[in-house]
Design a protein around this motif. Structure first.
Motif, PDB file in Angstrom:
ATOM      1  N   LYS A 193     -12.480  30.445  -4.606  1.00  0.00           N
ATOM      2  CA  LYS A 193     -12.053  30.887  -3.276  1.00  0.00           C
ATOM      3  C   LYS A 193     -12.755  31.762  -2.728  1.00  0.00           C
ATOM      4  O   LYS A 193     -13.013  32.137  -1.409  1.00  0.00           O
ATOM      5  CB  LYS A 193     -10.677  31.480  -3.412  1.00  0.00           C
ATOM      6  CG  LYS A 193      -9.403  30.481  -3.684  1.00  0.00           C
ATOM      7  CD  LYS A 193      -8.490  30.996  -3.692  1.00  0.00           C
ATOM      8  CE  LYS A 193      -7.312  29.987  -4.090  1.00  0.00           C
ATOM      9  NZ  LYS A 193      -5.699  30.696  -4.503  1.00  0.00           N
ATOM     10  N   ARG A 194     -13.500  32.585  -3.436  1.00  0.00           N
ATOM     11  CA  ARG A 194     -14.591  33.833  -3.015  1.00  0.00           C
ATOM     12  C   ARG A 194     -15.741  33.799  -4.094  1.00  0.00           C
ATOM     13  O   ARG A 194     -15.641  34.732  -4.900  1.00  0.00           O
ATOM     14  CB  ARG A 194     -14.189  34.924  -2.870  1.00  0.00           C
ATOM     15  CG  ARG A 194     -14.972  36.012  -2.319  1.00  0.00           C
ATOM     16  CD  ARG A 194     -14.269  37.487  -1.676  1.00  0.00           C
ATOM     17  NE  ARG A 194     -15.243  38.381  -1.372  1.00  0.00           N
ATOM     18  CZ  ARG A 194     -15.843  38.633  -0.271  1.00  0.00           C
ATOM     19  NH1 ARG A 194     -15.315  37.627   0.492  1.00  0.00           N
ATOM     20  NH2 ARG A 194     -16.696  39.442  -0.030  1.00  0.00           N
ATOM     21  N   PRO A 195     -16.502  33.042  -4.210  1.00  0.00           N
ATOM     22  CA  PRO A 195     -17.643  32.850  -5.254  1.00  0.00           C
ATOM     23  C   PRO A 195     -18.800  33.980  -4.887  1.00  0.00           C
ATOM     24  O   PRO A 195     -19.053  34.257  -3.738  1.00  0.00           O
ATOM     25  CB  PRO A 195     -18.228  31.360  -5.393  1.00  0.00           C
ATOM     26  CG  PRO A 195     -18.024  30.855  -3.753  1.00  0.00           C
ATOM     27  CD  PRO A 195     -16.509  31.762  -3.645  1.00  0.00           C
ATOM     28  N   ARG A 196     -19.219  34.611  -5.862  1.00  0.00           N
ATOM     29  CA  ARG A 196     -20.410  35.553  -5.642  1.00  0.00           C
ATOM     30  C   ARG A 196     -21.414  35.115  -6.804  1.00  0.00           C
ATOM     31  O   ARG A 196     -21.173  35.216  -7.923  1.00  0.00           O
ATOM     32  CB  ARG A 196     -19.803  37.059  -5.938  1.00  0.00           C
ATOM     33  CG  ARG A 196     -20.890  38.048  -5.516  1.00  0.00           C
ATOM     34  CD  ARG A 196     -20.413  39.335  -5.915  1.00  0.00           C
ATOM     35  NE  ARG A 196     -19.454  39.904  -4.864  1.00  0.00           N
ATOM     36  CZ  ARG A 196     -18.312  40.122  -5.336  1.00  0.00           C
ATOM     37  NH1 ARG A 196     -17.883  40.125  -6.611  1.00  0.00           N
ATOM     38  NH2 ARG A 196     -17.336  40.462  -4.329  1.00  0.00           N
ATOM     39  N   TRP A 197     -22.671  35.049  -6.196  1.00  0.00           N
ATOM     40  CA  TRP A 197     -23.554  34.259  -7.018  1.00  0.00           C
ATOM     41  C   TRP A 197     -24.621  35.420  -7.105  1.00  0.00           C
ATOM     42  O   TRP A 197     -25.623  35.743  -6.474  1.00  0.00           O
ATOM     43  CB  TRP A 197     -24.241  32.868  -6.455  1.00  0.00           C
ATOM     44  CG  TRP A 197     -23.273  32.198  -6.207  1.00  0.00           C
ATOM     45  CD1 TRP A 197     -23.015  31.540  -5.069  1.00  0.00           C
ATOM     46  CD2 TRP A 197     -22.520  31.142  -7.140  1.00  0.00           C
ATOM     47  NE1 TRP A 197     -21.937  30.599  -5.211  1.00  0.00           N
ATOM     48  CE2 TRP A 197     -21.773  30.548  -6.502  1.00  0.00           C
ATOM     49  CE3 TRP A 197     -22.233  31.207  -8.468  1.00  0.00           C
ATOM     50  CZ2 TRP A 197     -20.713  29.725  -7.074  1.00  0.00           C
ATOM     51  CZ3 TRP A 197     -21.429  30.372  -9.063  1.00  0.00           C
ATOM     52  CH2 TRP A 197     -20.768  29.717  -8.419  1.00  0.00           C
ATOM     53  N   TYR A 198     -24.700  36.211  -8.223  1.00  0.00           N
ATOM     54  CA  TYR A 198     -25.800  37.383  -8.549  1.00  0.00           C
ATOM     55  C   TYR A 198     -27.151  36.832  -8.843  1.00  0.00           C
ATOM     56  O   TYR A 198     -27.322  35.952  -9.661  1.00  0.00           O
ATOM     57  CB  TYR A 198     -25.299  38.116  -9.674  1.00  0.00           C
ATOM     58  CG  TYR A 198     -24.139  38.904  -9.315  1.00  0.00           C
ATOM     59  CD1 TYR A 198     -24.051  39.918  -8.820  1.00  0.00           C
ATOM     60  CD2 TYR A 198     -22.755  38.496  -9.847  1.00  0.00           C
ATOM     61  CE1 TYR A 198     -23.014  40.724  -8.534  1.00  0.00           C
ATOM     62  CE2 TYR A 198     -21.529  39.005  -9.604  1.00  0.00           C
ATOM     63  CZ  TYR A 198     -21.564  40.474  -8.950  1.00  0.00           C
ATOM     64  OH  TYR A 198     -20.346  40.812  -8.520  1.00  0.00           O
ATOM     65  N   ASN A 199     -28.081  37.228  -8.052  1.00  0.00           N
ATOM     66  CA  ASN A 199     -29.536  36.841  -8.321  1.00  0.00           C
ATOM     67  C   ASN A 199     -30.337  37.631  -9.341  1.00  0.00           C
ATOM     68  O   ASN A 199     -29.671  38.586  -9.960  1.00  0.00           O
ATOM     69  CB  ASN A 199     -30.151  36.775  -6.953  1.00  0.00           C
ATOM     70  CG  ASN A 199     -30.347  38.203  -6.402  1.00  0.00           C
ATOM     71  OD1 ASN A 199     -30.473  39.393  -7.056  1.00  0.00           O
ATOM     72  ND2 ASN A 199     -30.628  38.476  -5.160  1.00  0.00           N
ATOM     73  N   ARG A 200     -31.376  37.176  -9.765  1.00  0.00           N
ATOM     74  CA  ARG A 200     -31.977  37.708 -10.788  1.00  0.00           C
ATOM     75  C   ARG A 200     -32.303  39.158 -10.626  1.00  0.00           C
ATOM     76  O   ARG A 200     -32.382  40.000 -11.501  1.00  0.00           O
ATOM     77  CB  ARG A 200     -33.233  36.853 -11.175  1.00  0.00           C
ATOM     78  CG  ARG A 200     -34.177  37.644 -12.076  1.00  0.00           C
ATOM     79  CD  ARG A 200     -33.567  37.955 -13.536  1.00  0.00           C
ATOM     80  NE  ARG A 200     -32.758  36.888 -13.871  1.00  0.00           N
ATOM     81  CZ  ARG A 200     -32.000  37.122 -14.839  1.00  0.00           C
ATOM     82  NH1 ARG A 200     -31.763  38.203 -15.588  1.00  0.00           N
ATOM     83  NH2 ARG A 200     -31.381  36.018 -15.536  1.00  0.00           N
ATOM     84  N   MET A 220     -27.646  28.573 -15.454  1.00  0.00           N
ATOM     85  CA  MET A 220     -28.432  27.518 -14.720  1.00  0.00           C
ATOM     86  C   MET A 220     -28.098  27.097 -13.454  1.00  0.00           C
ATOM     87  O   MET A 220     -28.726  26.826 -12.410  1.00  0.00           O
ATOM     88  CB  MET A 220     -28.429  26.136 -15.651  1.00  0.00           C
ATOM     89  CG  MET A 220     -29.199  24.932 -15.293  1.00  0.00           C
ATOM     90  SD  MET A 220     -28.762  23.319 -15.984  1.00  0.00           S
ATOM     91  CE  MET A 220     -27.000  23.015 -15.747  1.00  0.00           C
ATOM     92  N   VAL A 221     -26.758  27.146 -13.003  1.00  0.00           N
ATOM     93  CA  VAL A 221     -26.017  26.871 -11.982  1.00  0.00           C
ATOM     94  C   VAL A 221     -26.585  27.619 -10.852  1.00  0.00           C
ATOM     95  O   VAL A 221     -26.007  27.474  -9.583  1.00  0.00           O
ATOM     96  CB  VAL A 221     -24.460  26.818 -12.100  1.00  0.00           C
ATOM     97  CG1 VAL A 221     -23.726  26.666 -10.965  1.00  0.00           C
ATOM     98  CG2 VAL A 221     -24.343  25.492 -13.116  1.00  0.00           C
ATOM     99  N   ARG A 222     -26.655  28.961 -11.061  1.00  0.00           N
ATOM    100  CA  ARG A 222     -27.060  29.867  -9.929  1.00  0.00           C
ATOM    101  C   ARG A 222     -28.098  29.354  -9.095  1.00  0.00           C
ATOM    102  O   ARG A 222     -28.835  28.579  -9.447  1.00  0.00           O
ATOM    103  CB  ARG A 222     -27.590  31.045 -10.730  1.00  0.00           C
ATOM    104  CG  ARG A 222     -26.765  32.151 -11.383  1.00  0.00           C
ATOM    105  CD  ARG A 222     -27.544  33.266 -12.024  1.00  0.00           C
ATOM    106  NE  ARG A 222     -26.749  33.894 -12.851  1.00  0.00           N
ATOM    107  CZ  ARG A 222     -27.136  34.554 -14.053  1.00  0.00           C
ATOM    108  NH1 ARG A 222     -28.398  34.578 -14.434  1.00  0.00           N
ATOM    109  NH2 ARG A 222     -26.080  34.978 -14.922  1.00  0.00           N
ATOM    110  N   PRO A 223     -27.843  29.448  -7.818  1.00  0.00           N
ATOM    111  CA  PRO A 223     -28.692  28.819  -6.548  1.00  0.00           C
ATOM    112  C   PRO A 223     -30.137  28.795  -7.052  1.00  0.00           C
ATOM    113  O   PRO A 223     -30.853  29.860  -7.335  1.00  0.00           O
ATOM    114  CB  PRO A 223     -28.196  29.662  -5.441  1.00  0.00           C
ATOM    115  CG  PRO A 223     -26.853  30.221  -5.706  1.00  0.00           C
ATOM    116  CD  PRO A 223     -26.810  30.523  -7.053  1.00  0.00           C
ATOM    117  N   SER A 224     -30.661  27.769  -6.820  1.00  0.00           N
ATOM    118  CA  SER A 224     -32.184  27.483  -7.250  1.00  0.00           C
ATOM    119  C   SER A 224     -32.489  26.289  -6.403  1.00  0.00           C
ATOM    120  O   SER A 224     -31.664  25.505  -5.841  1.00  0.00           O
ATOM    121  CB  SER A 224     -32.321  27.527  -8.465  1.00  0.00           C
ATOM    122  OG  SER A 224     -31.759  26.123  -9.419  1.00  0.00           O
TER     123      SER A 224
END
Length: 201
Positions: free
Chosen positions: A87-94, A153-157
């Protein structure tokens, strides 16, 4: 309420740009308050980061514990927890993780939270076996490590640029669960898979 909004906004900015690149002015501007108001709640950026991460983890933990107490199997719990998180995902970058090393208190909390969550996962896997929804004889320590690596692996790329991050995450989750479910577990999982497939149409 303002304190909560400050923490949520700060974490969103930190996740997107890294911690070092985000100033207290940036956070204040995005919340729509003065920087002075932020300092009424938080002594400095590290305090804000640490309290924000504690708040975020406590919220996730509360959702999971609530599901555990409900009339659900472990398969239900995992999928429902995923649905709540998305509902509110947060994708932390490297960059966020690189910057985190500069903030020892926040880093310590992160490591403690990871260890606690890993133990929680192992208990859920064990419960799943007892419920007959997960296969017996599976090395769930390896399964937990695989799940952790899949999340990374799923982190945005660029690899998944043709698909939304939620679609990728959902595919990984359901494929992962299918590998450890019994027939009973698969029957439960298929109900959710059917519901999710219709949402995408």
């Amino acid at each position: 309420m303002i304190k909560e909004q400050i923490m949520i906004t700060a974490l969103d900015l930190f996740a997107q740009y890294g911690i070092k690149s985000v100033s207290m002015d940036d956070i204040a501007h995005n919340v729509g308050i003065s920087k002075r108001t932020i300092y009424e709640f938080f002594e400095d950026k590290e305090t804000l980061l640490q309290e924000g991460m504690i708040f975020d983890y406590t919220k996730m933990k509360s959702v999971l514990e609530g599901l555990e107490k409900g009339p659900y199997t472990v398969v239900d719990i995992i999928v429902l927890f995923y649905e709540d998180y998305m509902k509110r995902p947060r994708w932390y970058n490297r960059k966020f993780y690189d910057d985190l090393k500069r903030y020892p208190k926040a880093l310590e909390h992160t490591e403690t939270s990871k260890a606690e969550f890993s133990k929680k996962c192992m208990k859920l896997f064990g419960r799943g076996v007892k419920e007959g929804v997960f296969q017996n004889g599976v090395n769930f320590e390896i399964v937990a490590l695989l799940a952790k690596e899949q999340i990374k692996m799923v982190r945005p790329s660029g690899t998944f640029f043709n698909h939304s991050i939620s679609e990728v995450f959902e595919t990984v989750l359901f494929t992962f669960l299918r590998g450890i479910c019994t027939e009973k577990g698969l029957a439960i999982l298929d109900r959710y898979a059917f519901k999710h497939s219709h949402k995408m149409i």
